[in-house]
Design an enzyme around this catalytic site. Structure first.
Site, PDB file in Angstrom:
ATOM      1  N   ALA A  81      26.482  -9.198  46.649  1.00  0.00           N
ATOM      2  CA  ALA A  81      27.790  -8.885  46.066  1.00  0.00           C
ATOM      3  C   ALA A  81      28.910  -9.292  47.011  1.00  0.00           C
ATOM      4  O   ALA A  81      28.803  -9.142  48.225  1.00  0.00           O
ATOM      5  CB  ALA A  81      27.889  -7.391  45.757  1.00  0.00           C
ATOM      6  N   GLU A 114      16.522 -12.117  40.219  1.00  0.00           N
ATOM      7  CA  GLU A 114      16.901 -11.958  38.820  1.00  0.00           C
ATOM      8  C   GLU A 114      18.415 -12.040  38.735  1.00  0.00           C
ATOM      9  O   GLU A 114      19.119 -11.557  39.611  1.00  0.00           O
ATOM     10  CB  GLU A 114      16.441 -10.603  38.263  1.00  0.00           C
ATOM     11  CG  GLU A 114      14.941 -10.458  38.085  1.00  0.00           C
ATOM     12  CD  GLU A 114      14.206 -10.123  39.376  1.00  0.00           C
ATOM     13  OE1 GLU A 114      12.987 -10.352  39.426  1.00  0.00           O
ATOM     14  OE2 GLU A 114      14.844  -9.649  40.341  1.00  0.00           O
ATOM     15  N   ASN A 119      25.587 -13.849  33.426  1.00  0.00           N
ATOM     16  CA  ASN A 119      26.295 -14.053  34.696  1.00  0.00           C
ATOM     17  C   ASN A 119      26.249 -15.533  35.102  1.00  0.00           C
ATOM     18  O   ASN A 119      25.487 -15.948  35.975  1.00  0.00           O
ATOM     19  CB  ASN A 119      25.683 -13.169  35.782  1.00  0.00           C
ATOM     20  CG  ASN A 119      26.519 -13.151  37.051  1.00  0.00           C
ATOM     21  OD1 ASN A 119      27.369 -14.003  37.267  1.00  0.00           O
ATOM     22  ND2 ASN A 119      26.253 -12.166  37.901  1.00  0.00           N
ATOM     23  N   TYR A 126      23.181 -20.022  42.457  1.00  0.00           N
ATOM     24  CA  TYR A 126      21.758 -20.145  42.775  1.00  0.00           C
ATOM     25  C   TYR A 126      21.228 -21.550  42.479  1.00  0.00           C
ATOM     26  O   TYR A 126      20.405 -22.072  43.226  1.00  0.00           O
ATOM     27  CB  TYR A 126      20.954 -19.069  42.044  1.00  0.00           C
ATOM     28  CG  TYR A 126      21.338 -17.674  42.482  1.00  0.00           C
ATOM     29  CD1 TYR A 126      21.383 -17.342  43.832  1.00  0.00           C
ATOM     30  CD2 TYR A 126      21.686 -16.701  41.561  1.00  0.00           C
ATOM     31  CE1 TYR A 126      21.744 -16.067  44.250  1.00  0.00           C
ATOM     32  CE2 TYR A 126      22.048 -15.424  41.974  1.00  0.00           C
ATOM     33  CZ  TYR A 126      22.080 -15.118  43.310  1.00  0.00           C
ATOM     34  OH  TYR A 126      22.447 -13.861  43.729  1.00  0.00           O
TER      35      TYR A 126
END
Length: 159
Positions: A81, A114, A119, A126
């Protein structure tokens, strides 16, 4: 792989109990279903040898964090985050690169994570690192909130 510092005075360091107030504030800002403070507190109080809790700190402010595990040759990014005010400055990439370096140093061969199907910014991040979708977890984030499972192989050290 060498971690490039995207901001001056940015460090990658272990999370401590004294960081929890800032971490929980970020957790609550970033996630609809945030991890509890108790979970963090217990994990930091009784650390497991395969779990890693790290923060990105700029001077005295936590500007992001990452939680991952390395068990045998498989690693799992559990949480990453960055608060809204610090996004799009390379901090997420810095955290992920730093974690991948640690995973490689611990002889990790593959990494899983995950990410919510909805999102798209996280999926883009990623994919930049070579992660690819290898599955889907239905209702992972609650009813009707599916997650993609991403996987990436890790380069091993030459002997």
């Amino acid at each position: 792989m060498i971690t490039q510092n995207p901001l001056p005075n940015l460090t990658f360091e272990p999370m401590h109990s004294c960081d929890l107030q800032e971490v929980i504030k970020i957790e609550n800002e970033c996630f609809e279903d945030p991890w509890s403070e108790i979970y963090y507190m217990l994990s930091l109080k009784r650390p497991r040898s395969y779990e890693y809790f790290y923060v990105a700190r700029r001077e005295h402010t936590i500007v992001g964090y990452i939680v991952f595990s390395i068990l045998y040759e498989a690693a799992h990014i559990l949480n990453l985050a960055v608060p809204t005010a610090y996004r799009r400055q390379g901090i997420g990439k810095y955290l992920l690169t730093s974690a991948l370096e640690m995973i490689q140093a611990h002889d990790g061969r593959e990494v899983f994570l995950e990410v919510a199907v909805s999102n798209l910014p996280a999926q883009y991040l990623y994919r930049q690192f070579g992660f690819r979708i290898c599955g889907i977890r239905k209702n992972y984030y609650g009813r009707y909130k599916d997650a993609y499972v991403f996987r990436k192989g890790v380069e091993t050290h030459a002997v």
